[in-house]
Scaffold this motif. Structure first.
Motif, PDB file in Angstrom:
ATOM      1  N   GLU A  95     -22.122  55.295  37.557  1.00  0.00           N
ATOM      2  CA  GLU A  95     -22.085  56.055  38.879  1.00  0.00           C
ATOM      3  C   GLU A  95     -20.436  56.436  38.870  1.00  0.00           C
ATOM      4  OE1 GLU A  95     -22.770  58.330  42.060  1.00  0.00           O
ATOM      5  OE2 GLU A  95     -24.229  57.306  41.007  1.00  0.00           O
ATOM      6  N   HIS A 113     -18.559  57.079  36.804  1.00  0.00           N
ATOM      7  CA  HIS A 113     -18.164  58.104  35.737  1.00  0.00           C
ATOM      8  C   HIS A 113     -18.940  59.422  35.823  1.00  0.00           C
ATOM      9  CE1 HIS A 113     -16.472  54.436  33.974  1.00  0.00           C
ATOM     10  NE2 HIS A 113     -15.521  55.236  33.403  1.00  0.00           N
ATOM     11  N   ARG A 114     -19.884  59.463  36.800  1.00  0.00           N
ATOM     12  CA  ARG A 114     -21.042  60.388  36.754  1.00  0.00           C
ATOM     13  C   ARG A 114     -20.155  61.805  36.756  1.00  0.00           C
ATOM     14  NH1 ARG A 114     -25.822  60.449  37.559  1.00  0.00           N
ATOM     15  NH2 ARG A 114     -25.794  58.313  38.414  1.00  0.00           N
ATOM     16  N   LEU A 115     -18.949  62.029  37.328  1.00  0.00           N
ATOM     17  CA  LEU A 115     -18.215  63.325  37.328  1.00  0.00           C
ATOM     18  C   LEU A 115     -17.296  63.609  36.369  1.00  0.00           C
ATOM     19  CD1 LEU A 115     -18.099  63.529  41.375  1.00  0.00           C
ATOM     20  CD2 LEU A 115     -19.926  64.676  39.800  1.00  0.00           C
ATOM     21  N   VAL A 116     -16.987  62.593  35.583  1.00  0.00           N
ATOM     22  CA  VAL A 116     -15.940  62.636  34.449  1.00  0.00           C
ATOM     23  C   VAL A 116     -16.025  63.705  33.415  1.00  0.00           C
ATOM     24  CG1 VAL A 116     -14.517  61.375  33.013  1.00  0.00           C
ATOM     25  CG2 VAL A 116     -15.340  60.373  35.121  1.00  0.00           C
ATOM     26  N   GLY A 117     -17.431  63.732  32.950  1.00  0.00           N
ATOM     27  CA  GLY A 117     -17.587  64.606  31.967  1.00  0.00           C
ATOM     28  C   GLY A 117     -17.700  63.716  30.638  1.00  0.00           C
TER      29      GLY A 117
END
Length: 91
Positions: free
Chosen positions: A30, A32-36
């Motif tokens: 969760e 790291h969800r937006l990190v890519g």
């Protein structure tokens, strides 16, 4: 791996079980969800280097401690058996 390195460096070890591992992993996913994917691969690469350095820095005395040995074994050869099928390895 990052948590394993923290435990090795501090010489303090958690009592992990299937539920606590899953909860920890769920929080990490969760976070790291937006990190890519590229950033996640960079972090994984850095984690591998930190783990290698932490293991290489262990004295024989520290490595003989059961918890430290368990972490080293799990993060090197024991854990990967779970992924053999994904890699096409049949045993």
């Amino acid at each position: 791996m990052q948590e394993a390195v923290r435990e090795l460096e501090a010489d303090r070890y958690e009592n992990w079980n299937a539920q606590s591992i899953q909860a920890f992993n769920d929080r990490a996913v969760e976070a790291h969800r937006l990190v890519g994917p590229e950033a996640m691969l960079d972090e994984l690469d850095a984690s591998h280097r930190r783990m290698r350095d932490a293991i290489a820095g262990l004295s024989d005395e520290r490595l003989m401690k059961e918890k430290a040995f368990d972490i080293v074994a799990w993060c090197t050869y024991l854990h990967w058996e779970e992924h053999f099928a994904e890699l096409g390895i049949r045993i």
